[in-house]
Design a protein around this motif. Sequence first.
Motif, PDB file in Angstrom:
ATOM      1  N   ASN A  45      27.295  33.261  51.325  1.00 13.90           N
ATOM      2  CA  ASN A  45      27.325  34.089  50.127  1.00 13.90           C
ATOM      3  C   ASN A  45      28.704  34.003  49.481  1.00 13.90           C
ATOM      4  O   ASN A  45      29.686  33.675  50.140  1.00 13.90           O
ATOM      5  CB  ASN A  45      27.007  35.541  50.477  1.00 13.90           C
ATOM      6  N   ARG A  46      28.775  34.340  48.202  1.00 12.27           N
ATOM      7  CA  ARG A  46      30.054  34.232  47.483  1.00 12.27           C
ATOM      8  C   ARG A  46      31.118  35.150  48.063  1.00 12.27           C
ATOM      9  O   ARG A  46      32.306  34.861  47.986  1.00 12.27           O
ATOM     10  CB  ARG A  46      29.857  34.514  45.991  1.00 12.27           C
ATOM     11  N   MET A  47      30.701  36.271  48.639  1.00  9.29           N
ATOM     12  CA  MET A  47      31.696  37.140  49.255  1.00  9.29           C
ATOM     13  C   MET A  47      32.423  36.419  50.384  1.00  9.29           C
ATOM     14  O   MET A  47      33.578  36.734  50.682  1.00  9.29           O
ATOM     15  CB  MET A  47      31.033  38.414  49.795  1.00  9.29           C
ATOM     16  N   TYR A  56      38.603  39.862  49.733  1.00 13.33           N
ATOM     17  CA  TYR A  56      37.458  40.742  49.941  1.00 13.33           C
ATOM     18  C   TYR A  56      37.753  41.647  51.132  1.00 13.33           C
ATOM     19  O   TYR A  56      37.890  41.169  52.254  1.00 13.33           O
ATOM     20  CB  TYR A  56      36.178  39.936  50.197  1.00 13.33           C
ATOM     21  N   THR A 132      20.228  42.932  48.392  1.00 11.94           N
ATOM     22  CA  THR A 132      21.090  43.226  47.246  1.00 11.94           C
ATOM     23  C   THR A 132      20.277  43.351  45.971  1.00 11.94           C
ATOM     24  O   THR A 132      20.479  44.272  45.169  1.00 11.94           O
ATOM     25  CB  THR A 132      22.161  42.128  47.077  1.00 11.94           C
ATOM     26  N   PHE A 223      27.063  39.876  37.395  1.00  9.36           N
ATOM     27  CA  PHE A 223      27.981  39.456  38.453  1.00  9.36           C
ATOM     28  C   PHE A 223      29.301  38.952  37.872  1.00  9.36           C
ATOM     29  O   PHE A 223      30.170  38.503  38.604  1.00  9.36           O
ATOM     30  CB  PHE A 223      27.358  38.319  39.280  1.00  9.36           C
ATOM     31  N   ASN A 244      26.784  46.374  37.598  1.00  8.19           N
ATOM     32  CA  ASN A 244      27.772  45.346  37.917  1.00  8.19           C
ATOM     33  C   ASN A 244      27.894  45.163  39.422  1.00  8.19           C
ATOM     34  O   ASN A 244      28.147  46.116  40.155  1.00  8.19           O
ATOM     35  CB  ASN A 244      29.138  45.698  37.341  1.00  8.19           C
ATOM     36  N   GLY A 246      29.637  42.212  40.689  1.00  9.27           N
ATOM     37  CA  GLY A 246      30.694  41.247  40.987  1.00  9.27           C
ATOM     38  C   GLY A 246      31.583  41.023  39.788  1.00  9.27           C
ATOM     39  O   GLY A 246      31.338  41.535  38.695  1.00  9.27           O
ATOM     40  N   MET A 248      33.057  37.611  38.841  1.00  7.66           N
ATOM     41  CA  MET A 248      33.370  36.187  38.757  1.00  7.66           C
ATOM     42  C   MET A 248      34.140  35.850  37.487  1.00  7.66           C
ATOM     43  O   MET A 248      34.842  34.854  37.426  1.00  7.66           O
ATOM     44  CB  MET A 248      32.077  35.365  38.812  1.00  7.66           C
ATOM     45  N   THR A 251      38.526  40.983  36.128  1.00  7.69           N
ATOM     46  CA  THR A 251      38.450  42.443  36.184  1.00  7.69           C
ATOM     47  C   THR A 251      39.243  43.126  35.076  1.00  7.69           C
ATOM     48  O   THR A 251      39.146  44.351  34.918  1.00  7.69           O
ATOM     49  CB  THR A 251      38.986  42.948  37.537  1.00  7.69           C
ATOM     50  N   ALA A 273      27.915  48.009  45.529  1.00  8.56           N
ATOM     51  CA  ALA A 273      28.104  46.988  46.556  1.00  8.56           C
ATOM     52  C   ALA A 273      27.213  47.358  47.729  1.00  8.56           C
ATOM     53  O   ALA A 273      26.865  48.524  47.915  1.00  8.56           O
ATOM     54  CB  ALA A 273      29.565  46.925  46.999  1.00  8.56           C
TER      55      ALA A 273
END
Length: 336
Positions: A45-47, A56, A132, A223, A244, A246, A248, A251, A273
């Motif tokens: 996963n991207r995390m 993270y 998720t 995301f 929201n 994520g 990518m 922020t 989350a």
Amino acid sequence: MPETMRAVDIKGGKGPVSSLHITDIPKPSISGNQALVKIKAFGLNRMDLLQREGQYPVPPGAPKTLGVEFSGIIEEVGAKPEGGFKKGDEVFGLAYGGAYAEYIAVSTKMLVHKPKELTWEQCAGIPETWITATQALYLISKFQPGKSILWHAGASSVSIAGIQLSVADKASAVFATARQDEKCEFVTKHLGATACFNTKKSTWVDEVKKATDGKGVDIIIDFIGAQYFQDNLNAIAKDGVIVNLGFMGGTKLPEGTDISAFVIKRCTYVGSALRSRDEEYQGQLRDQLVEHALPRFVDGRFKIFVEKVLAWEDIQEAHKMLEENRTKGKVICTIS
């Protein structure tokens, strides 16, 4: 001397893809409602990329080893297993970390019995992404049949799950965005989305407005973060919800961002989350997944799209695939 196992580690604690390597670490012990699972496959996963880079935060008490979703065989259970799980059961599940390893200690609240119709690789790609999507759709956005919805990053694993859930549960329209024609075609042809907009070729907000006769879309699952913040506000319908998950696209909002939609459209913007949620919350989502989605995996109504299966010795290549956005679905690593 404690027992050891092989696991993927990060040289120096954080770093680039080249810092990933397999080494020996202590084998976890279990207690209470936990099970020790010998892992057959784990999903990426991207995390995982963010955690590898030190960006993270790992939940308190979670192992530093990467990975939150897996499939495997229970080798041992604690004194109070939940749901009748026992040694020898074939399972898949969600953890707070530690899945890039030969063994994982995990709460039985977060395990699911593996159906014989599904492979180890398919099952390893279900927990994080489908739970998720389930959380975002039902618990956070309060989706109801007849609502319209847009999933950003339409060919990402969470959106692949979410689009299928939205279509199955009778959304009035299901839109998506992607950055490649191939991914847009995949989303409409294989997932059943109403339309998918290539953000490199068109202004997706204009396309959404056109497709909804100017109303906008009732729910947006995002995301991207800052890069799409203004566009999301422009595309949301009155009383709509933007979820929201994520960032990518960063922020920090640019100067001149117009937040008037919060009042004019009465819209809601909410972040969420999964990994930071407590075991009780995650367990409820596990139950919803088992009841709502598992039968549809078994009979084929829901598809688990696995882009690539690699041996875990190729973990660097697996991370590169995610970093380079080369995927339409899950990257899975197997342990032999």
